[in-house]
Design a protein around this motif. Sequence first.
Motif, PDB file in Angstrom:
ATOM      1  N   VAL A   9       0.843  -1.203   0.000  1.00 25.27           N
ATOM      2  CA  VAL A   9       0.000   0.000   0.000  1.00 25.27           C
ATOM      3  C   VAL A   9       0.878   1.253   0.000  1.00 25.27           C
ATOM      4  O   VAL A   9       0.604   2.221  -0.724  1.00 25.27           O
ATOM      5  N   LEU A  13       0.711   4.049  -2.868  1.00 24.42           N
ATOM      6  CA  LEU A  13       0.396   5.426  -2.494  1.00 24.42           C
ATOM      7  C   LEU A  13       1.555   6.369  -2.817  1.00 24.42           C
ATOM      8  O   LEU A  13       1.333   7.499  -3.269  1.00 24.42           O
ATOM      9  N   ALA A  40      -0.315   6.627   4.429  1.00 20.89           N
ATOM     10  CA  ALA A  40      -1.420   5.713   4.725  1.00 20.89           C
ATOM     11  C   ALA A  40      -1.770   5.758   6.208  1.00 20.89           C
ATOM     12  O   ALA A  40      -2.951   5.806   6.581  1.00 20.89           O
ATOM     13  N   ASN A  44      -5.278   7.181   7.647  1.00 19.45           N
ATOM     14  CA  ASN A  44      -6.148   6.351   8.489  1.00 19.45           C
ATOM     15  C   ASN A  44      -6.471   7.050   9.798  1.00 19.45           C
ATOM     16  O   ASN A  44      -7.606   7.013  10.272  1.00 19.45           O
ATOM     17  N   HIS A  63      -9.662   6.600   1.825  1.00 21.23           N
ATOM     18  CA  HIS A  63      -8.679   6.493   0.746  1.00 21.23           C
ATOM     19  C   HIS A  63      -8.263   7.866   0.229  1.00 21.23           C
ATOM     20  O   HIS A  63      -7.090   8.093  -0.082  1.00 21.23           O
ATOM     21  N   GLN A  66      -5.851   9.289   2.664  1.00 20.66           N
ATOM     22  CA  GLN A  66      -4.551   8.629   2.531  1.00 20.66           C
ATOM     23  C   GLN A  66      -3.765   9.221   1.370  1.00 20.66           C
ATOM     24  O   GLN A  66      -2.563   9.465   1.488  1.00 20.66           O
TER      25      GLN A  66
END
Length: 92
Positions: A9, A13, A40, A44, A63, A66
């Motif tokens: 992730v 990202l 991320a 969150n 999302h 993020q």
Amino acid sequence: MGWLWAIIVGFVLGLIAKAIIPGKQHSPLWLITIFGIAGALLGNWLATVFGIGETKGIDWGRHALQIVAAVVIVFLGDMAYSSMRGSRKQKA
């Protein structure tokens, strides 16, 4: 297995953030991945603060946060990395 997903992730990202930021970034790929992981985590946390951390279906708000956090962290991190690299070159 959680650490593997964090790396994947963070990598994705970081690449998305790098593509959004105009101009060339000089940070290496491993550092972009770390910046993406940080984005991320920050996204969150912000989603939880705003009360949209857990929703039914796809968490679009989480999302989006993020991605925004990753863009900011990649931008600032790349500036710091470039200035550190520049100061090292001047000392040599």
